[in-house]
Design a protein around this motif. Structure first.
Motif, mmCIF file in Angstrom:
data_model
loop_
_atom_site.group_PDB
_atom_site.id
_atom_site.type_symbol
_atom_site.label_atom_id
_atom_site.label_comp_id
_atom_site.label_asym_id
_atom_site.label_seq_id
_atom_site.Cartn_x
_atom_site.Cartn_y
_atom_site.Cartn_z
ATOM 1 N N ASN A 111 3.397 -12.037 11.818
ATOM 2 C CA ASN A 111 3.667 -10.389 11.577
ATOM 3 C C ASN A 111 3.823 -10.457 10.022
ATOM 4 O O ASN A 111 4.929 -10.621 9.016
ATOM 5 C CB ASN A 111 4.473 -9.638 12.424
ATOM 6 N N HIS A 112 3.039 -9.696 9.395
ATOM 7 C CA HIS A 112 2.296 -9.266 7.599
ATOM 8 C C HIS A 112 3.987 -8.212 7.038
ATOM 9 O O HIS A 112 4.567 -8.819 5.708
ATOM 10 C CB HIS A 112 1.668 -8.259 7.484
ATOM 11 N N ILE A 113 5.119 -7.877 8.350
ATOM 12 C CA ILE A 113 5.856 -7.137 8.026
ATOM 13 C C ILE A 113 7.233 -7.929 8.173
ATOM 14 O O ILE A 113 7.729 -7.927 6.941
ATOM 15 C CB ILE A 113 6.427 -5.226 9.458
ATOM 16 N N GLY A 115 6.999 -10.616 7.218
ATOM 17 C CA GLY A 115 6.942 -11.348 6.715
ATOM 18 C C GLY A 115 7.496 -10.752 4.997
ATOM 19 O O GLY A 115 8.534 -11.591 3.701
ATOM 20 N N HIS A 116 7.333 -9.759 4.909
ATOM 21 C CA HIS A 116 7.939 -8.999 4.037
ATOM 22 C C HIS A 116 10.075 -9.526 3.792
ATOM 23 O O HIS A 116 10.292 -9.198 3.179
ATOM 24 C CB HIS A 116 7.585 -7.311 3.681
ATOM 25 N N ILE A 117 10.594 -9.163 4.688
ATOM 26 C CA ILE A 117 11.243 -10.070 5.101
ATOM 27 C C ILE A 117 11.706 -11.030 4.760
ATOM 28 O O ILE A 117 12.701 -11.530 3.830
ATOM 29 C CB ILE A 117 12.408 -9.299 5.906
ATOM 30 N N VAL A 136 9.783 -1.751 3.805
ATOM 31 C CA VAL A 136 9.198 -0.528 3.387
ATOM 32 C C VAL A 136 8.144 -0.953 2.060
ATOM 33 O O VAL A 136 7.682 -1.567 0.843
ATOM 34 C CB VAL A 136 10.200 0.315 2.909
ATOM 35 N N SER A 137 6.605 0.326 3.233
ATOM 36 C CA SER A 137 5.758 -0.449 2.339
ATOM 37 C C SER A 137 4.260 1.025 2.507
ATOM 38 O O SER A 137 5.548 1.690 2.383
ATOM 39 C CB SER A 137 4.881 -1.563 2.758
ATOM 40 N N GLY A 138 3.303 0.449 1.751
ATOM 41 C CA GLY A 138 2.392 1.298 1.893
ATOM 42 C C GLY A 138 2.181 2.258 3.261
ATOM 43 O O GLY A 138 2.031 2.781 3.082
ATOM 44 N N THR A 308 5.514 -6.487 -3.414
ATOM 45 C CA THR A 308 4.420 -6.537 -3.009
ATOM 46 C C THR A 308 3.723 -7.279 -2.335
ATOM 47 O O THR A 308 4.050 -8.510 -2.684
ATOM 48 C CB THR A 308 2.839 -5.519 -4.195
ATOM 49 N N ASP A 309 2.224 -7.346 -2.106
ATOM 50 C CA ASP A 309 2.039 -8.087 -0.793
ATOM 51 C C ASP A 309 1.497 -9.482 -1.883
ATOM 52 O O ASP A 309 0.732 -9.481 -2.705
ATOM 53 C CB ASP A 309 0.764 -7.411 -0.516
ATOM 54 N N ASN A 310 1.531 -10.627 -1.201
ATOM 55 C CA ASN A 310 1.289 -12.269 -1.331
ATOM 56 C C ASN A 310 1.775 -12.858 -0.396
ATOM 57 O O ASN A 310 1.827 -13.090 0.688
ATOM 58 C CB ASN A 310 2.670 -11.892 -2.169
#
Ligand code: KG4
Ligand code: ZN
Length: 347
Positions: A111-113, A115-117, A136-138, A308-310
């Motif tokens: 899950n991308h979201i 991943g942000h955490i 919190v993203s786009g 940002t995405d990576n």
């Protein structure tokens, strides 16, 4: 736990490939097709899909070289399986499946979201036993109670309409800023007075507050900014762009932080982890720091390059899957453009 994990991110415009071993980021390479979208004022999924296809192998090669490892050293392959744009997701997931199959190693569609955490652990060390995550993203603004980043996430609330980054991009357009407006609006707001214009904040009182305790709503705020600008234009008055940017930013960031802090208190968490493209916002970072200094709440936000995405965020989550003994994804999974936060891995 020193397996080498390959992480692949292609949910939007960034082709990210990273390698993580035992919580250490060995390589993180990103290619982006963002420059192509300024003239369209938004991402064109078809162009993004093609760009991922072209960038994938060179980005993978660059990451392997940066880490000084061979593809055959990789023990597991993780890729973003959702949420995101369908074409871009398919490119990354197909590449990850092909690599895992060829190597005879497990594949994790994650899950991308989340991943942000997860990426924050690579920078600030292991997470505590339970904490609040604000992603919190786009496309997303979510509050989560996290007991285990790989296996146990409870969604507390999220945006009912526009995400924070999306609202910034839309208001950026109203203020004639280039796309994506978020970072430009952030810079413009620094020159303005955040108290000069007070924009409304939603879901903070009465029935709405009770029903949507941990939810966010930014579309009314965006409309209020549009009306404000129209009113000034109709009266032939000058548009105080910086003050509008600062007032709008204050309303968004204030709402995000207020509910995140409340979630920490009400769920007995002493740590808040913030991630996603919008967490690059300088006002959000300053307010979070001030709150930490004031109340002792531990606030963790990764450095801007990991907001940002990576690929690092996906390698980090893949590493968590492996060290928690989570079963890999079957090779026949599809991507899921609307993957909910509770589902950390697709099966
Ligand atoms: O996480 P991300 O790279 O992609 C998604 O998963 O959506 O987030 C991109 C979003 C965009 O809306 C962009 O305008 C916003 O993050 N953003 C910012 C800042 N830097 C990026 N928004 C506000 N302030 C910033 N400094
Ligand atoms: Zn993202």
């Amino acid at each position: 736990m020193n397996e080498l994990i390959l992480g692949i991110e292609t949910s939007c415009d960034e082709t990210g490939v990273a390698l993580v071993r035992d919580g250490e980021l060995l390589a993180d390479v990103t290619a982006t097709s963002m420059e192509e979208y300024a003239r369209y004022g938004g991402i064109i999924p078809e162009i993004a899909s093609r760009a991922h296809l072209e960038s994938f192998v060179p980005t993978l090669d660059a990451a392997l070289e940066q880490a000084g490892v061979a593809l055959s050293d990789v023990a597991a392959v993780a890729a973003t399986a959702g949420p995101g744009l369908v074409g871009p997701l398919i490119v990354g997931v197909s590449a990850a499946k092909a690599l895992a199959l060829a190597l005879g190693k497990p594949f994790y569609g994650v899950n991308h979201i989340v991943g942000h955490i997860a990426v924050d652990q690579l920078v600030h060390g292991d997470f505590p036993e339970k904490f609040i995550g604000l992603a919190v993203s786009g496309g997303h603004s979510h509050l989560m109670l996290i007991r285990n980043i790989a296996t146990d996430i409870e969604e507390l609330g999220g945006t009912l309409d526009d995400a924070a980054g999306e609202a910034f991009d839309k208001v950026g357009r109203l203020l004639d800023l280039p796309y994506p407006g978020g970072p430009h609006l952030d810079r413009l707001a620094r020159e303005g007075d955040a108290q000069a214009i007070r924009f409304p904040r939603a879901l903070r009182s009465g029935k709405n507050k009770a029903e949507h305790k941990y939810d966010y709503s930014f579309s009314g705020l965006k409309t209020a900014v549009a009306r404000h600008i129209e009113g000034l234009q109709a009266r032939g008055e000058e548009i105080p762009r910086a003050d509008i940017a600062a007032g709008f930013q204050e309303a968004v960031v204030g709402a995000l932080m207020e509910k995140a802090i409340m979630a920490c208190h009400e769920n007995d968490c002493d740590t808040l982890v913030i991630g996603g493209g919008f967490s690059a916002n300088s006002r959000l970072r300053a307010l979070a720091e001030a709150e930490a200094a004031r109340s002792g709440l531990k606030v963790r936000i990764p450095p801007i390059r990991y907001c940002t995405d990576n690929g690092a965020m996906i390698a980090a989550l893949g590493w968590e899957m492996v060290r928690n003994g989570v079963a890999p994804s079957p090779f026949d999974i599809s991507v899921n453009t609307a993957l909910p936060r509770e589902i950390t891995i697709v099966r």
